[in-house]
Design an enzyme around this catalytic site. Structure first.
Site, PDB file in Angstrom:
ATOM      1  CB  CYS A 136      81.251  50.385  53.555  1.00  0.00           C
ATOM      2  SG  CYS A 136      80.172  51.619  53.001  1.00  0.00           S
ATOM      3  CB  CYS A 139      77.962  51.967  55.399  1.00  0.00           C
ATOM      4  SG  CYS A 139      78.502  51.399  53.988  1.00  0.00           S
ATOM      5  CG  ASP A 140      80.298  50.968  59.211  1.00  0.00           C
ATOM      6  OD1 ASP A 140      79.450  50.681  59.419  1.00  0.00           O
ATOM      7  OD2 ASP A 140      80.909  50.475  58.511  1.00  0.00           O
TER       8      ASP A 140
END
Ligand code: FAD
Ligand code: NAP
Length: 313
Positions: A136, A139-140
Protein backbone atom coordinates in the site's frame (compact mmCIF):
# COMPACT_ATOMS: atom_id res chain seq x y z
CA UNK A 1 -22.32 -14.93 25.71
CA UNK A 2 -23.14 -12.21 23.15
CA UNK A 3 -26.61 -11.26 21.96
CA UNK A 4 -28.43 -12.56 18.91
CA UNK A 5 -30.11 -10.22 16.46
CA UNK A 6 -32.20 -10.84 13.42
CA UNK A 7 -32.54 -8.84 10.21
CA UNK A 8 -34.29 -9.41 6.90
CA UNK A 9 -31.09 -8.54 5.04
CA UNK A 10 -27.56 -8.84 6.35
CA UNK A 11 -24.88 -7.15 4.25
CA UNK A 12 -21.31 -8.27 4.88
CA UNK A 13 -18.79 -5.68 3.70
CA UNK A 14 -18.57 -1.88 3.54
CA UNK A 15 -17.03 -1.17 0.13
CA UNK A 16 -18.98 0.38 -2.76
CA UNK A 17 -20.95 -2.89 -3.21
CA UNK A 18 -21.98 -3.15 0.45
CA UNK A 19 -22.95 0.50 0.90
CA UNK A 20 -24.93 0.59 -2.36
CA UNK A 21 -26.76 -2.59 -1.36
CA UNK A 22 -27.50 -0.88 1.97
CA UNK A 23 -28.93 2.25 0.30
CA UNK A 24 -31.21 0.22 -1.96
CA UNK A 25 -32.40 -2.27 0.64
CA UNK A 26 -33.00 0.51 3.20
CA UNK A 27 -35.12 2.37 0.64
CA UNK A 28 -37.03 -0.89 0.10
CA UNK A 29 -37.86 -0.78 3.83
CA UNK A 30 -35.93 -3.98 4.54
CA UNK A 31 -34.05 -2.47 7.53
CA UNK A 32 -30.68 -3.88 6.47
CA UNK A 33 -27.82 -4.44 8.87
CA UNK A 34 -24.38 -3.87 7.33
CA UNK A 35 -21.24 -5.29 8.92
CA UNK A 36 -18.20 -3.16 8.08
CA UNK A 37 -15.40 -5.65 8.64
CA UNK A 38 -11.73 -4.96 9.25
CA UNK A 39 -11.52 -2.31 6.52
CA UNK A 40 -14.46 0.10 6.89
CA UNK A 41 -14.99 1.63 3.44
CA UNK A 42 -13.08 -1.13 1.65
CA UNK A 43 -10.22 -0.87 -0.81
CA UNK A 44 -10.82 2.74 -1.85
CA UNK A 45 -9.79 3.86 1.62
CA UNK A 46 -6.18 2.97 0.76
CA UNK A 47 -6.00 5.07 -2.39
CA UNK A 48 -5.91 8.81 -3.03
CA UNK A 49 -7.40 10.30 -6.21
CA UNK A 50 -10.30 8.50 -7.84
CA UNK A 51 -10.94 9.95 -11.29
CA UNK A 52 -13.51 7.54 -12.67
CA UNK A 53 -16.38 7.74 -10.21
CA UNK A 54 -19.17 9.29 -12.31
CA UNK A 55 -20.09 12.78 -11.16
CA UNK A 56 -16.74 13.48 -9.49
CA UNK A 57 -13.87 14.56 -11.73
CA UNK A 58 -11.59 14.16 -8.72
CA UNK A 59 -12.47 12.62 -5.41
CA UNK A 60 -10.29 11.16 -2.66
CA UNK A 61 -11.07 7.47 -2.13
CA UNK A 62 -11.48 7.77 1.67
CA UNK A 63 -13.80 10.81 1.27
CA UNK A 64 -15.97 8.98 -1.24
CA UNK A 65 -16.35 6.05 1.15
CA UNK A 66 -17.28 8.32 4.07
CA UNK A 67 -19.99 9.83 1.86
CA UNK A 68 -21.25 6.37 0.93
CA UNK A 69 -21.43 5.38 4.59
CA UNK A 70 -23.33 8.57 5.44
CA UNK A 71 -25.69 7.94 2.53
CA UNK A 72 -26.42 4.37 3.71
CA UNK A 73 -27.05 5.56 7.29
CA UNK A 74 -29.26 8.44 6.10
CA UNK A 75 -31.45 5.99 4.18
CA UNK A 76 -31.93 3.95 7.36
CA UNK A 77 -29.34 1.19 7.13
CA UNK A 78 -27.75 0.11 10.39
CA UNK A 79 -23.98 0.14 10.01
CA UNK A 80 -22.20 -2.08 12.54
CA UNK A 81 -18.51 -2.18 13.43
CA UNK A 82 -17.84 -5.90 13.57
CA UNK A 83 -16.11 -8.67 11.62
CA UNK A 84 -17.92 -11.84 10.59
CA UNK A 85 -15.81 -14.80 11.65
CA UNK A 86 -18.09 -17.59 10.39
CA UNK A 87 -21.22 -17.92 8.34
CA UNK A 88 -23.62 -20.88 8.29
CA UNK A 89 -25.64 -21.05 5.07
CA UNK A 90 -26.82 -24.66 5.61
CA UNK A 91 -30.11 -23.78 7.31
CA UNK A 92 -32.53 -20.86 7.60
CA UNK A 93 -32.36 -18.31 8.96
CA UNK A 94 -28.71 -18.00 7.92
CA UNK A 95 -26.40 -17.41 10.87
CA UNK A 96 -23.28 -15.24 11.03
CA UNK A 97 -20.98 -14.99 14.04
CA UNK A 98 -19.40 -11.64 14.80
CA UNK A 99 -15.98 -11.14 16.34
CA UNK A 100 -17.79 -8.98 18.94
CA UNK A 101 -19.67 -12.04 20.20
CA UNK A 102 -22.94 -11.03 18.51
CA UNK A 103 -24.77 -13.66 16.45
CA UNK A 104 -26.57 -12.30 13.40
CA UNK A 105 -29.45 -14.27 11.92
CA UNK A 106 -30.93 -13.22 8.61
CA UNK A 107 -33.44 -14.19 5.93
CA UNK A 108 -31.18 -13.04 3.10
CA UNK A 109 -27.50 -12.28 2.99
CA UNK A 110 -25.57 -10.04 0.62
CA UNK A 111 -21.90 -10.92 0.46
CA UNK A 112 -19.73 -7.92 -0.43
CA UNK A 113 -16.42 -8.86 1.16
CA UNK A 114 -14.34 -7.68 -1.80
CA UNK A 115 -10.75 -8.64 -2.33
CA UNK A 116 -7.38 -8.42 -0.61
CA UNK A 117 -3.86 -7.74 -1.81
CA UNK A 118 -1.96 -10.71 -3.26
CA UNK A 119 1.64 -11.35 -2.20
CA UNK A 120 4.47 -13.05 -4.07
CA UNK A 121 4.77 -15.70 -1.37
CA UNK A 122 8.52 -15.33 -0.80
CA UNK A 123 9.89 -16.02 2.70
CA UNK A 124 11.99 -12.83 2.43
CA UNK A 125 8.86 -10.83 1.51
CA UNK A 126 7.20 -12.11 4.67
CA UNK A 127 10.31 -11.33 6.74
CA UNK A 128 10.40 -7.67 5.67
CA UNK A 129 6.64 -6.97 5.66
CA UNK A 130 6.21 -3.69 7.51
CA UNK A 131 9.99 -3.17 7.41
CA UNK A 132 10.41 -2.11 3.79
CA UNK A 133 7.89 -4.42 2.11
CA UNK A 134 4.37 -3.06 1.62
CA UNK A 135 1.25 -3.55 -0.52
CA UNK A 136 0.00 0.00 0.00
CA UNK A 137 1.87 3.04 -1.29
CA UNK A 138 -0.80 5.38 0.06
CA UNK A 139 -0.27 4.00 3.52
CA UNK A 140 3.54 3.72 3.49
CA UNK A 141 4.86 5.97 0.70
CA UNK A 142 5.60 8.79 3.11
CA UNK A 143 8.34 6.69 4.75
CA UNK A 144 10.35 6.74 1.52
CA UNK A 145 11.03 10.46 1.20
CA UNK A 146 14.36 10.91 -0.58
CA UNK A 147 14.76 7.14 -1.02
CA UNK A 148 14.60 4.61 -3.85
CA UNK A 149 11.76 2.15 -4.22
CA UNK A 150 10.75 -0.77 -6.42
CA UNK A 151 7.19 -1.67 -7.41
CA UNK A 152 6.24 -5.04 -8.90
CA UNK A 153 3.19 -5.57 -11.12
CA UNK A 154 1.77 -4.47 -14.44
CA UNK A 155 -1.86 -3.54 -13.70
CA UNK A 156 -3.55 -0.28 -12.74
CA UNK A 157 -2.59 -0.71 -9.10
CA UNK A 158 1.13 -1.07 -9.87
CA UNK A 159 1.14 1.93 -12.19
CA UNK A 160 -0.84 4.04 -9.75
CA UNK A 161 1.43 3.04 -6.87
CA UNK A 162 4.55 3.85 -8.92
CA UNK A 163 3.20 7.29 -9.87
CA UNK A 164 2.11 8.03 -6.32
CA UNK A 165 5.53 7.03 -4.94
CA UNK A 166 7.22 9.67 -7.13
CA UNK A 167 5.81 12.21 -4.64
CA UNK A 168 8.33 10.91 -2.11
CA UNK A 169 11.02 8.75 -3.68
CA UNK A 170 13.96 9.94 -5.75
CA UNK A 171 13.68 6.91 -8.03
CA UNK A 172 10.94 4.37 -8.70
CA UNK A 173 11.66 1.16 -10.61
CA UNK A 174 8.66 -0.77 -11.90
CA UNK A 175 9.40 -4.45 -12.44
CA UNK A 176 7.02 -6.42 -14.64
CA UNK A 177 7.16 -10.03 -15.74
CA UNK A 178 6.13 -9.30 -19.34
CA UNK A 179 6.99 -6.65 -21.92
CA UNK A 180 3.66 -4.84 -21.80
CA UNK A 181 1.43 -3.53 -19.06
CA UNK A 182 -2.24 -4.35 -18.55
CA UNK A 183 -2.92 -0.95 -16.93
CA UNK A 184 -5.18 1.58 -18.70
CA UNK A 185 -3.43 3.39 -21.55
CA UNK A 186 -3.84 6.83 -19.95
CA UNK A 187 -2.05 5.54 -16.83
CA UNK A 188 0.70 3.94 -18.90
CA UNK A 189 1.20 7.22 -20.70
CA UNK A 190 1.76 9.07 -17.41
CA UNK A 191 4.12 6.35 -16.23
CA UNK A 192 6.29 6.32 -19.35
CA UNK A 193 6.60 10.12 -19.31
CA UNK A 194 7.62 10.36 -15.68
CA UNK A 195 11.30 11.25 -15.25
CA UNK A 196 11.63 9.48 -11.88
CA UNK A 197 10.29 6.14 -13.11
CA UNK A 198 12.25 3.43 -14.88
CA UNK A 199 10.98 0.07 -16.05
CA UNK A 200 12.52 -3.37 -15.83
CA UNK A 201 10.60 -5.53 -18.29
CA UNK A 202 10.47 -9.34 -18.39
CA UNK A 203 11.70 -9.76 -14.83
CA UNK A 204 10.32 -11.43 -11.72
CA UNK A 205 11.45 -10.79 -8.17
CA UNK A 206 12.83 -13.87 -6.48
CA UNK A 207 14.16 -12.44 -3.23
CA UNK A 208 14.02 -9.35 -1.07
CA UNK A 209 17.47 -8.51 0.28
CA UNK A 210 18.08 -6.59 3.48
CA UNK A 211 19.67 -6.23 6.87
CA UNK A 212 18.68 -7.87 10.15
CA UNK A 213 19.73 -5.11 12.54
CA UNK A 214 17.95 -2.90 11.95
CA UNK A 215 15.46 -4.96 9.93
CA UNK A 216 15.24 -3.24 6.55
CA UNK A 217 15.31 -3.69 2.78
CA UNK A 218 18.42 -2.85 0.72
CA UNK A 219 17.58 -4.38 -2.69
CA UNK A 220 15.42 -6.86 -4.58
CA UNK A 221 16.86 -9.71 -6.62
CA UNK A 222 15.23 -9.79 -10.05
CA UNK A 223 15.52 -12.55 -12.64
CA UNK A 224 15.19 -12.10 -16.39
CA UNK A 225 12.46 -14.52 -17.48
CA UNK A 226 14.08 -15.01 -20.89
CA UNK A 227 17.79 -15.30 -20.08
CA UNK A 228 17.71 -16.28 -16.40
CA UNK A 229 20.22 -13.48 -15.64
CA UNK A 230 19.98 -12.08 -12.12
CA UNK A 231 20.09 -8.36 -11.23
CA UNK A 232 20.02 -6.83 -7.75
CA UNK A 233 18.05 -3.57 -7.83
CA UNK A 234 18.99 -1.36 -4.88
CA UNK A 235 16.03 0.06 -2.96
CA UNK A 236 14.80 0.99 0.50
CA UNK A 237 11.20 0.00 -0.13
CA UNK A 238 9.52 -2.76 -2.12
CA UNK A 239 5.85 -2.40 -3.06
CA UNK A 240 3.96 -5.49 -4.14
CA UNK A 241 1.10 -4.59 -6.50
CA UNK A 242 0.27 -7.86 -8.25
CA UNK A 243 -3.48 -7.87 -7.80
CA UNK A 244 -6.00 -9.03 -5.33
CA UNK A 245 -7.56 -12.27 -4.15
CA UNK A 246 -11.31 -12.50 -3.48
CA UNK A 247 -12.24 -12.64 0.21
CA UNK A 248 -14.33 -15.81 -0.12
CA UNK A 249 -12.96 -17.60 2.96
CA UNK A 250 -16.33 -17.43 4.79
CA UNK A 251 -18.16 -19.31 2.03
CA UNK A 252 -15.50 -21.37 0.27
CA UNK A 253 -16.99 -24.71 1.34
CA UNK A 254 -20.61 -23.62 0.99
CA UNK A 255 -21.00 -21.77 -2.31
CA UNK A 256 -19.87 -22.51 -5.83
CA UNK A 257 -16.67 -20.62 -6.60
CA UNK A 258 -14.75 -20.21 -9.87
CA UNK A 259 -11.77 -18.46 -11.47
CA UNK A 260 -9.56 -18.95 -8.44
CA UNK A 261 -11.96 -18.32 -5.58
CA UNK A 262 -14.48 -15.78 -6.90
CA UNK A 263 -18.09 -16.47 -5.86
CA UNK A 264 -20.06 -17.70 -8.85
CA UNK A 265 -23.34 -15.94 -9.59
CA UNK A 266 -26.00 -16.67 -12.20
CA UNK A 267 -25.15 -14.53 -15.23
CA UNK A 268 -26.97 -11.21 -15.19
CA UNK A 269 -27.86 -11.53 -11.50
CA UNK A 270 -26.23 -11.69 -8.07
CA UNK A 271 -27.82 -15.04 -7.16
CA UNK A 272 -25.31 -17.57 -5.83
CA UNK A 273 -25.70 -21.35 -5.67
CA UNK A 274 -27.83 -21.00 -2.48
CA UNK A 275 -31.21 -19.22 -2.78
CA UNK A 276 -31.30 -16.16 -0.54
CA UNK A 277 -27.53 -15.65 -0.70
CA UNK A 278 -26.38 -12.90 -3.05
CA UNK A 279 -22.87 -11.75 -3.93
CA UNK A 280 -21.69 -8.41 -5.30
CA UNK A 281 -18.55 -6.50 -6.13
CA UNK A 282 -14.95 -7.70 -6.33
CA UNK A 283 -15.86 -10.88 -4.47
CA UNK A 284 -17.64 -12.11 -7.57
CA UNK A 285 -15.98 -10.13 -10.36
CA UNK A 286 -12.63 -11.18 -11.76
CA UNK A 287 -13.02 -9.05 -14.87
CA UNK A 288 -14.03 -5.44 -14.14
CA UNK A 289 -13.18 -4.90 -10.45
CA UNK A 290 -14.08 -1.21 -10.31
CA UNK A 291 -15.83 0.91 -7.71
CA UNK A 292 -18.65 1.73 -10.10
CA UNK A 293 -19.22 -1.88 -11.19
CA UNK A 294 -19.13 -3.00 -7.56
CA UNK A 295 -21.70 -0.36 -6.67
CA UNK A 296 -23.83 -1.49 -9.62
CA UNK A 297 -23.72 -5.06 -8.40
CA UNK A 298 -24.57 -3.89 -4.86
CA UNK A 299 -27.73 -2.34 -6.31
CA UNK A 300 -28.52 -5.58 -8.17
CA UNK A 301 -28.00 -7.63 -5.01
CA UNK A 302 -30.42 -5.47 -3.03
CA UNK A 303 -33.05 -5.74 -5.76
CA UNK A 304 -32.50 -9.52 -6.03
CA UNK A 305 -32.78 -9.87 -2.23
CA UNK A 306 -35.96 -7.78 -2.18
CA UNK A 307 -37.56 -10.02 -4.83
CA UNK A 308 -36.42 -13.16 -3.04
CA UNK A 309 -37.94 -11.98 0.25
CA UNK A 310 -41.20 -10.92 -1.39
CA UNK A 311 -41.53 -14.36 -3.01
CA UNK A 312 -40.81 -16.17 0.26
CA UNK A 313 -42.87 -14.10 2.66
P1 FAD B 1 -14.02 -3.77 -1.12
O1 FAD B 1 -13.84 -2.34 -1.44
O2 FAD B 1 -12.86 -4.70 -1.30
O3 FAD B 1 -14.59 -3.91 0.35
C1 FAD B 1 -14.73 -5.16 0.97
C2 FAD B 1 -15.35 -4.95 2.31
O4 FAD B 1 -15.64 -6.21 2.92
C3 FAD B 1 -14.47 -4.20 3.31
O5 FAD B 1 -15.24 -3.19 3.92
C4 FAD B 1 -14.09 -5.26 4.34
O6 FAD B 1 -13.92 -4.71 5.65
C5 FAD B 1 -15.31 -6.15 4.28
N1 FAD B 1 -15.08 -7.52 4.76
C6 FAD B 1 -14.20 -8.44 4.28
N2 FAD B 1 -14.26 -9.57 5.03
C7 FAD B 1 -15.22 -9.35 5.98
C8 FAD B 1 -15.72 -10.10 7.06
N3 FAD B 1 -15.27 -11.33 7.32
N4 FAD B 1 -16.69 -9.56 7.84
C9 FAD B 1 -17.17 -8.32 7.59
N5 FAD B 1 -16.72 -7.55 6.57
C10 FAD B 1 -15.75 -8.05 5.80
N6 FAD B 1 -11.61 1.32 -8.67
C11 FAD B 1 -12.08 2.36 -9.37
O7 FAD B 1 -13.18 2.29 -9.92
N7 FAD B 1 -11.36 3.52 -9.45
C12 FAD B 1 -10.16 3.68 -8.84
O8 FAD B 1 -9.54 4.74 -8.97
C13 FAD B 1 -9.67 2.60 -8.08
N8 FAD B 1 -8.49 2.72 -7.43
C14 FAD B 1 -8.04 1.67 -6.67
C15 FAD B 1 -6.83 1.83 -5.99
C16 FAD B 1 -6.34 0.80 -5.23
C17 FAD B 1 -5.03 0.97 -4.49
C18 FAD B 1 -7.08 -0.42 -5.13
C19 FAD B 1 -6.56 -1.54 -4.28
C20 FAD B 1 -8.28 -0.58 -5.82
C21 FAD B 1 -8.77 0.47 -6.61
N9 FAD B 1 -9.95 0.34 -7.32
C22 FAD B 1 -10.43 1.40 -8.03
C23 FAD B 1 -10.77 -0.87 -7.25
C24 FAD B 1 -11.93 -0.65 -6.23
O9 FAD B 1 -11.40 -0.20 -5.00
C25 FAD B 1 -12.67 -1.95 -5.99
O10 FAD B 1 -13.17 -2.42 -7.23
C26 FAD B 1 -13.86 -1.77 -5.04
O11 FAD B 1 -13.46 -1.18 -3.82
C27 FAD B 1 -14.53 -3.10 -4.74
O12 FAD B 1 -15.60 -2.84 -3.91
P2 FAD B 1 -16.29 -3.97 -3.03
O13 FAD B 1 -17.42 -3.31 -2.36
O14 FAD B 1 -16.55 -5.16 -3.86
O15 FAD B 1 -15.22 -4.46 -1.98
P1 NAP C 1 -4.44 -6.87 -12.02
O1 NAP C 1 -5.10 -6.01 -13.05
O2 NAP C 1 -4.90 -8.26 -11.84
O3 NAP C 1 -2.88 -6.87 -12.37
C1 NAP C 1 -1.97 -7.65 -11.62
C2 NAP C 1 -0.59 -7.49 -12.25
O4 NAP C 1 0.37 -8.19 -11.45
C3 NAP C 1 -0.53 -8.05 -13.65
O5 NAP C 1 0.21 -7.19 -14.47
C4 NAP C 1 0.19 -9.39 -13.46
O6 NAP C 1 1.01 -9.72 -14.54
C5 NAP C 1 1.08 -9.12 -12.26
N1 NAP C 1 1.31 -10.32 -11.46
C6 NAP C 1 0.39 -11.18 -10.96
N2 NAP C 1 0.98 -12.17 -10.23
C7 NAP C 1 2.31 -11.91 -10.30
C8 NAP C 1 3.45 -12.58 -9.74
N3 NAP C 1 3.33 -13.66 -8.98
N4 NAP C 1 4.65 -12.06 -10.01
C9 NAP C 1 4.80 -10.94 -10.79
N5 NAP C 1 3.76 -10.26 -11.31
C10 NAP C 1 2.53 -10.75 -11.07
O7 NAP C 1 -4.53 -6.21 -10.56
P2 NAP C 1 -4.60 -4.69 -10.08
O8 NAP C 1 -3.60 -3.88 -10.81
O9 NAP C 1 -4.53 -4.72 -8.60
O10 NAP C 1 -6.05 -4.23 -10.51
C11 NAP C 1 -7.18 -4.91 -9.97
C12 NAP C 1 -8.46 -4.25 -10.46
O11 NAP C 1 -8.63 -2.98 -9.80
C13 NAP C 1 -8.40 -3.99 -11.96
O12 NAP C 1 -9.65 -4.25 -12.52
C14 NAP C 1 -8.07 -2.54 -12.05
O13 NAP C 1 -8.59 -1.95 -13.22
C15 NAP C 1 -8.75 -1.97 -10.79
N6 NAP C 1 -8.05 -0.74 -10.41
C16 NAP C 1 -8.44 0.39 -11.05
C17 NAP C 1 -7.76 1.57 -10.83
C18 NAP C 1 -8.19 2.78 -11.58
O14 NAP C 1 -9.16 2.70 -12.32
N7 NAP C 1 -7.53 3.91 -11.44
C19 NAP C 1 -6.67 1.60 -9.94
C20 NAP C 1 -6.27 0.41 -9.32
C21 NAP C 1 -6.97 -0.77 -9.58
P3 NAP C 1 0.39 -10.09 -15.98
O15 NAP C 1 0.00 -8.79 -16.59
O16 NAP C 1 1.51 -10.76 -16.66
O17 NAP C 1 -0.77 -10.99 -15.70
Amino acid sequence: MGDTRHSKVLIIGSGPAGYTAAVYSARAMLNPVLIQGMQPGGQLTITTEVENWPGDTHVQGPDLMIRMEEHARAMGAEVVTDIITSLDLSKRPFTASGDSGTTYTTDAVILATGAQARWLGLPSEEKFKGFGVSACATCDGFFYRGKEVVVIGGGNTAVEEALFLTNFATKVTLIHRRDSLRAEKIMQDRLFKHPKISLLWNHTVEEVLGTDTPLGVTAVRARDVNTGAVTDVPCDGFFVAIGHAPASELVKDQLELHNGGYVKVEPGSTRTSIPGVFAAGDLTDHVYRQAVTSAGMGCMAALDAERFLAEHE
